[in-house]
Design a protein around this motif. Structure first.
Motif, PDB file in Angstrom:
ATOM      1  N   ALA A  38       0.846  -1.201   0.000  1.00 10.38           N
ATOM      2  CA  ALA A  38       0.000   0.000   0.000  1.00 10.38           C
ATOM      3  C   ALA A  38       0.878   1.248   0.000  1.00 10.38           C
ATOM      4  CB  ALA A  38      -0.923  -0.010   1.205  1.00 10.38           C
ATOM      5  N   ALA A  39       1.915   1.239   0.861  1.00  9.29           N
ATOM      6  CA  ALA A  39       2.804   2.397   0.941  1.00  9.29           C
ATOM      7  C   ALA A  39       3.499   2.627  -0.402  1.00  9.29           C
ATOM      8  CB  ALA A  39       3.831   2.180   2.049  1.00  9.29           C
ATOM      9  N   ALA A  40       3.950   1.510  -1.009  1.00  8.31           N
ATOM     10  CA  ALA A  40       4.667   1.620  -2.288  1.00  8.31           C
ATOM     11  C   ALA A  40       3.739   2.180  -3.366  1.00  8.31           C
ATOM     12  CB  ALA A  40       5.193   0.251  -2.703  1.00  8.31           C
ATOM     13  N   PHE A  41       2.478   1.711  -3.394  1.00  7.94           N
ATOM     14  CA  PHE A  41       1.549   2.177  -4.425  1.00  7.94           C
ATOM     15  C   PHE A  41       1.249   3.663  -4.242  1.00  7.94           C
ATOM     16  CE2 PHE A  41      -0.404  -2.365  -4.602  1.00  7.94           C
ATOM     17  CZ  PHE A  41       0.725  -2.795  -5.271  1.00  7.94           C
ATOM     18  N   VAL A  42       1.010   4.054  -2.976  1.00  3.24           N
ATOM     19  CA  VAL A  42       0.704   5.474  -2.709  1.00  3.24           C
ATOM     20  C   VAL A  42       1.897   6.338  -3.127  1.00  3.24           C
ATOM     21  CG1 VAL A  42       0.311   7.158  -0.879  1.00  3.24           C
ATOM     22  CG2 VAL A  42      -0.964   5.006  -0.892  1.00  3.24           C
ATOM     23  N   CYS A  43       3.088   5.865  -2.767  1.00  4.03           N
ATOM     24  CA  CYS A  43       4.314   6.606  -3.076  1.00  4.03           C
ATOM     25  C   CYS A  43       4.471   6.735  -4.605  1.00  4.03           C
ATOM     26  CB  CYS A  43       5.481   5.851  -2.463  1.00  4.03           C
ATOM     27  SG  CYS A  43       7.043   6.628  -2.736  1.00  4.03           S
ATOM     28  N   ALA A  44       4.259   5.614  -5.312  1.00  6.91           N
ATOM     29  CA  ALA A  44       4.414   5.628  -6.768  1.00  6.91           C
ATOM     30  C   ALA A  44       3.388   6.546  -7.420  1.00  6.91           C
ATOM     31  CB  ALA A  44       4.268   4.208  -7.319  1.00  6.91           C
ATOM     32  N   ARG A  45       2.213   6.622  -6.806  1.00  6.43           N
ATOM     33  CA  ARG A  45       1.144   7.438  -7.389  1.00  6.43           C
ATOM     34  C   ARG A  45       1.383   8.924  -7.116  1.00  6.43           C
ATOM     35  NH1 ARG A  45      -1.251   9.680 -10.048  1.00  6.43           N
ATOM     36  NH2 ARG A  45      -3.452   9.793 -10.605  1.00  6.43           N
ATOM     37  N   ALA A  46       1.949   9.198  -5.907  1.00  8.81           N
ATOM     38  CA  ALA A  46       2.106  10.597  -5.507  1.00  8.81           C
ATOM     39  C   ALA A  46       3.353  11.233  -6.116  1.00  8.81           C
ATOM     40  CB  ALA A  46       2.150  10.688  -3.984  1.00  8.81           C
ATOM     41  N   VAL A  47       4.418  10.446  -6.207  1.00 10.52           N
ATOM     42  CA  VAL A  47       5.690  11.002  -6.698  1.00 10.52           C
ATOM     43  C   VAL A  47       6.066  10.326  -8.005  1.00 10.52           C
ATOM     44  CG1 VAL A  47       8.076  11.469  -6.081  1.00 10.52           C
ATOM     45  CG2 VAL A  47       6.374  11.161  -4.278  1.00 10.52           C
ATOM     46  N   ASN A  48       6.427  11.119  -8.983  1.00 11.43           N
ATOM     47  CA  ASN A  48       6.862  10.543 -10.255  1.00 11.43           C
ATOM     48  C   ASN A  48       8.309  10.073 -10.108  1.00 11.43           C
ATOM     49  OD1 ASN A  48       7.641   9.985 -12.871  1.00 11.43           O
ATOM     50  ND2 ASN A  48       6.333  11.593 -13.734  1.00 11.43           N
ATOM     51  N   LEU A  49       8.457   8.836  -9.640  1.00 13.32           N
ATOM     52  CA  LEU A  49       9.790   8.332  -9.309  1.00 13.32           C
ATOM     53  C   LEU A  49      10.733   8.274 -10.518  1.00 13.32           C
ATOM     54  CD1 LEU A  49       8.773   5.553  -6.779  1.00 13.32           C
ATOM     55  CD2 LEU A  49       9.911   7.699  -6.266  1.00 13.32           C
ATOM     56  N   PRO A  50      10.271   7.745 -11.659  1.00 14.16           N
ATOM     57  CA  PRO A  50      11.184   7.717 -12.812  1.00 14.16           C
ATOM     58  C   PRO A  50      11.674   9.115 -13.195  1.00 14.16           C
ATOM     59  CG  PRO A  50       9.320   6.308 -13.229  1.00 14.16           C
ATOM     60  CD  PRO A  50       9.019   7.049 -11.964  1.00 14.16           C
ATOM     61  N   ALA A  51      10.801  10.129 -13.102  1.00 10.70           N
ATOM     62  CA  ALA A  51      11.218  11.489 -13.451  1.00 10.70           C
ATOM     63  C   ALA A  51      12.274  11.988 -12.480  1.00 10.70           C
ATOM     64  CB  ALA A  51      10.003  12.409 -13.451  1.00 10.70           C
ATOM     65  N   LEU A  52      12.081  11.653 -11.192  1.00 10.69           N
ATOM     66  CA  LEU A  52      13.067  12.052 -10.179  1.00 10.69           C
ATOM     67  C   LEU A  52      14.418  11.397 -10.465  1.00 10.69           C
ATOM     68  CD1 LEU A  52      11.333  11.998  -6.680  1.00 10.69           C
ATOM     69  CD2 LEU A  52      12.468  13.912  -7.803  1.00 10.69           C
ATOM     70  N   LEU A  53      14.359  10.092 -10.732  1.00  6.32           N
ATOM     71  CA  LEU A  53      15.577   9.340 -11.038  1.00  6.32           C
ATOM     72  C   LEU A  53      16.277   9.937 -12.246  1.00  6.32           C
ATOM     73  CD1 LEU A  53      14.737   5.535 -10.727  1.00  6.32           C
ATOM     74  CD2 LEU A  53      16.672   6.723  -9.736  1.00  6.32           C
ATOM     75  N   GLY A  54      15.465  10.203 -13.256  1.00  2.40           N
ATOM     76  CA  GLY A  54      16.010  10.748 -14.493  1.00  2.40           C
ATOM     77  C   GLY A  54      16.649  12.104 -14.271  1.00  2.40           C
ATOM     78  N   SER A  55      15.991  12.911 -13.422  1.00  5.26           N
ATOM     79  CA  SER A  55      16.524  14.264 -13.202  1.00  5.26           C
ATOM     80  C   SER A  55      17.878  14.203 -12.518  1.00  5.26           C
ATOM     81  CB  SER A  55      15.534  15.093 -12.402  1.00  5.26           C
ATOM     82  OG  SER A  55      15.373  14.515 -11.139  1.00  5.26           O
ATOM     83  N   LEU A  56      18.067  13.158 -11.698  1.00  5.22           N
ATOM     84  CA  LEU A  56      19.381  12.984 -11.063  1.00  5.22           C
ATOM     85  C   LEU A  56      20.462  12.793 -12.126  1.00  5.22           C
ATOM     86  CD1 LEU A  56      18.618  10.553  -8.094  1.00  5.22           C
ATOM     87  CD2 LEU A  56      19.174  12.991  -7.983  1.00  5.22           C
ATOM     88  N   VAL A  57      20.135  12.021 -13.137  1.00  3.09           N
ATOM     89  CA  VAL A  57      21.108  11.701 -14.181  1.00  3.09           C
ATOM     90  C   VAL A  57      21.309  12.895 -15.114  1.00  3.09           C
ATOM     91  CG1 VAL A  57      21.625  10.145 -16.093  1.00  3.09           C
ATOM     92  CG2 VAL A  57      20.441   9.284 -14.070  1.00  3.09           C
ATOM     93  N   VAL A  58      20.182  13.503 -15.513  1.00  5.21           N
ATOM     94  CA  VAL A  58      20.277  14.556 -16.533  1.00  5.21           C
ATOM     95  C   VAL A  58      20.941  15.802 -15.979  1.00  5.21           C
ATOM     96  CG1 VAL A  58      18.950  16.023 -18.082  1.00  5.21           C
ATOM     97  CG2 VAL A  58      18.339  13.642 -17.800  1.00  5.21           C
ATOM     98  N   ARG A  59      20.589  16.145 -14.760  1.00  8.27           N
ATOM     99  CA  ARG A  59      21.188  17.351 -14.194  1.00  8.27           C
ATOM    100  C   ARG A  59      22.673  17.154 -14.048  1.00  8.27           C
ATOM    101  NH1 ARG A  59      17.410  21.122 -12.061  1.00  8.27           N
ATOM    102  NH2 ARG A  59      15.429  20.058 -11.796  1.00  8.27           N
TER     103      ARG A  59
END
Lengths: 354, 267
Positions: free
Chosen positions: B246-267
């Motif tokens: 449940a926590a994982a689903f809520v987290c995945a729904r609330a935060v765009n994790l792939p975008a965050l991960l990607g921003s780490l790489v791109v920046r």
């Protein structure tokens, strides 16, 4: 007509679940009141039979194609509407769980579209009035029975499939899933299911006619004519049929009037899978709330970091950004790693066992 | 293999999968059912343009497939008929929604393209989750879980009985179809002259059999109550699994994790 999960918004799915659950509750209550537990094995056998029977291909004369049996109408004619509905729910659940026919979340909607109309509308509006009527009495009781079964099955299947197909359109429209305009969607769904309904009605009536010849007592309301003294006159039946026709016709004309260009469909459509090819509504025209999307877009705008890859002017554009794409790639990489790790550990386990 | 024998073998296959042993198989059926429904609702609730947010949801089925030891290819083999239909649903989107969302060099990605891919992914993910539920849970345990959710006993008993009879009915219909085919070579289906009698005869026999069956059930003590698989109570691990998911689903729904991960790489 089985809907997949991806075609429904959670709110619509929940509403349909609630509607179907209330119907199930009512059915269970009314069956319990009659203490109909002995019906249970009969219901189970009949549903299993309908399930298997739906896999039989019936050749349609003059065409190269084949048709199938209509479960809802057949079960309600054999078991009555309440028991028929429960049996259909069980069939749909098994189809969903074991054969991936229709989604788990869409089960409520599928039960409504395929079981409710077939069992309740088909039975109360057509089967029972026609069976109890004194229609075709001039032909003699046996022949009148045959004609009435034929009429009730065909009209019942056509009506229930029309209503079911229209519900699929409404539910998809309310979910705002795809871009196809409402009118085009209705305009293609209804005629396809009109043809399917006619064929299914004929096949169902053939099976019911066989039962009528051999064991008429198995069919619902078969001997009710004498008991009720022909409660439904020809006039009443014609009025009911007129109402039904008006309803179906209204639904069809609604589709036709809102359907300026059905050609687009024919470019991508598929007669067999019909509705599942193209469906949906234009978000702008049907007012799907996009507050959350706007907020997300605003956040995204702030966090956009590569001006060269800017978003174009779009009020609902969210999610797809370069970082999103790269991040998705990373997630895919992680997924592959998980798979590899799983394989590694399994091999190790097998080696250890050996 | 025709449709009937195909259905028979698929049912057998699913029974065999559900009979395996793994940490996922050992989880409480009710917990698995709840998590599956939660997963599907989360997946479907993603916005139609939220491709990158949705991608992270692939991790749940992948992890489960690996932990349960169920081959992914089996899932896709089983879904081979349904998946193209689900994928076809969004095929019209790129033609109808041409609003450009992103320009990657010379390539313009439109809203329709994104919503098409998102819709396909949603369909695949939901189907995979349902498949995983049924591949790791036997029908008896699932019925027991449904009873725990207070689904009416009549419906659950009917589900269990129907599931048992389907095997018998499929076999009978398969035998009849085979016999018919052998007598009518080159014919595609059942001829109109046999439309009624083909299934009608089986129906009459089955109705009689149902009556006998009820009588035998009565003689064996059936009074309307059915006893399901003996499912042990929820353990801490089961509750933990539900909470973590449940926590994982809520987290995945609330935060765009792939975008965050990607921003780490791109920046």
């Amino acid at each position: 007509m089985h809907m997949a999960d991806a075609l429904l918004a959670p709110a619509v799915a929940a509403t349909m679940y609630a509607a179907s659950a209330v119907t199930v509750g009512t059915c269970v209550k009314s069956l319990k009141k009659e203490e109909n537990m002995e019906k249970l094995p009969t219901m189970a056998v009949a549903s299993a039979l309908v399930f298997a029977g739906q896999m039989i291909n019936y050749t349609i004369p003059g065409t190269g194609s084949s048709g199938h049996l209509c479960g809802g109408m057949m079960l309600s004619a054999l078991l009555g509407p309440q028991a028929g509905f429960l049996s259909m729910v069980v069939i749909l659940t098994i189809q969903c769980l074991f054969f991936a026919d229709g989604g788990l979340m869409a089960l409520g909607a599928n039960c409504w579209n395929m079981a409710f109309y077939g069992c309740f509308v088909g039975y109360y509006l057509l089967w029972r009035p026609i069976m109890r009527s004194s229609l075709f009495a001039k032909l003699g009781s046996k022949a009148a029975g045959r004609v009435k079964i034929m009429l009730a099955s065909v009209l019942g299947c056509v009506l229930t499939l029309q209503l079911g197909a229209f519900s699929v359109v409404l539910e998809t429209a309310a979910s705002g899933i795809t871009e196809l305009p409402f009118g085009v969607f209705v305009g293609i769904m209804q005629p396809i299911h009109l043809a399917i309904g006619l064929v299914e009605g004929l096949i169902t009536s053939a099976v019911l006619l066989f039962v009528y010849e051999a064991r008429p007592e198995l069919l619902m309301d078969m001997n009710a004519q004498n008991a009720s003294g022909g409660r439904f006159s020809l006039k009443a039946t014609i009025v009911i049929l007129a109402v039904v026709t008006a309803l179906v016709g209204g639904a069809l004309s609604l589709g036709a009037s809102g359907n300026p260009d059905g050609l687009e469909w024919s470019l991508f459509g598929n007669a067999e899978s019909g509705y599942s090819e193209n469906m949906g509504l234009d978000e702008e025209h049907y007012g799907i709330a996009s507050g959350a999307a706007d907020a997300a877009a605003a956040i995204q705008e702030k966090t956009a970091f590569l001006p060269d890859y800017a978003f174009a002017d779009s009020d609902s554009a969210v999610g797809t950004s370069v970082s999103g794409l790269i991040g998705s790639g990373i997630v895919a990489g992680v997924a592959v790693l998980v798979c590899m790790a799983g394989g590694f550990f399994r091999k190790k386990k097998v080696a250890a066992k050996a | 293999m025709d449709q009937l024998s195909q259905a028979q073998s698929e049912l057998r296959e699913m029974d065999a999968l559900a009979g395996m042993d793994s940490p996922v198989h050992r989880l409480h059926p009710l917990c698995k059912l709840l998590v599956t429904v939660g997963y599907i609702v989360t997946v479907v609730s993603f916005s139609k343009y939220d491709f990158s947010g949705l991608v992270v949801m692939v991790l749940y089925p992948v992890l489960l497939f690996q932990t349960a030891g169920i081959p992914v290819r089996l899932c896709f083999y089983k879904l081979r008929i349904v998946l193209p239909l689900v994928c076809a649903v969004g095929l019209a989107n790129p033609f109808l929604d041409r609003i450009p969302l992103l320009r990657l060099g010379g390539l313009t990605i439109t809203g329709g393209m994104v919503s098409m891919v998102t819709l396909m992914l949603k369909g695949c993910f939901s189907l995979m989750a349902s498949f995983l539920l049924i591949a790791t849970t036997s029908i008896d345990s699932l019925c027991a879980a449904l009873r725990k959710l207070h689904v009416p006993e009549m419906l659950v008993t009917l589900l269990l009985l129907t599931y048992r009879y389907i095997g018998v009915m499929l076999e009978q219909v398969a035998v009849m179809t085979q016999a018919y085919k052998l007598r009518a070579p080159g014919q595609k289906g059942i001829h109109i002259s046999a439309w009624g009698s083909f299934l009608g005869q089986l129906l009459l026999r089955s109705m009689d059999r149902a009556e006998e069956l009820y009588n035998s059930m009565r003689l064996q003590g059936f009074r309307g109550d059915f006893f399901y698989a003996d499912v042990p109570a929820c353990t801490g691990a089961d509750v933990g699994y539900v909470l973590a998911c449940a926590a994982a689903f809520v987290c995945a729904r609330a935060v765009n994790l792939p975008a965050l991960l990607g921003s780490l790489v791109v920046r």
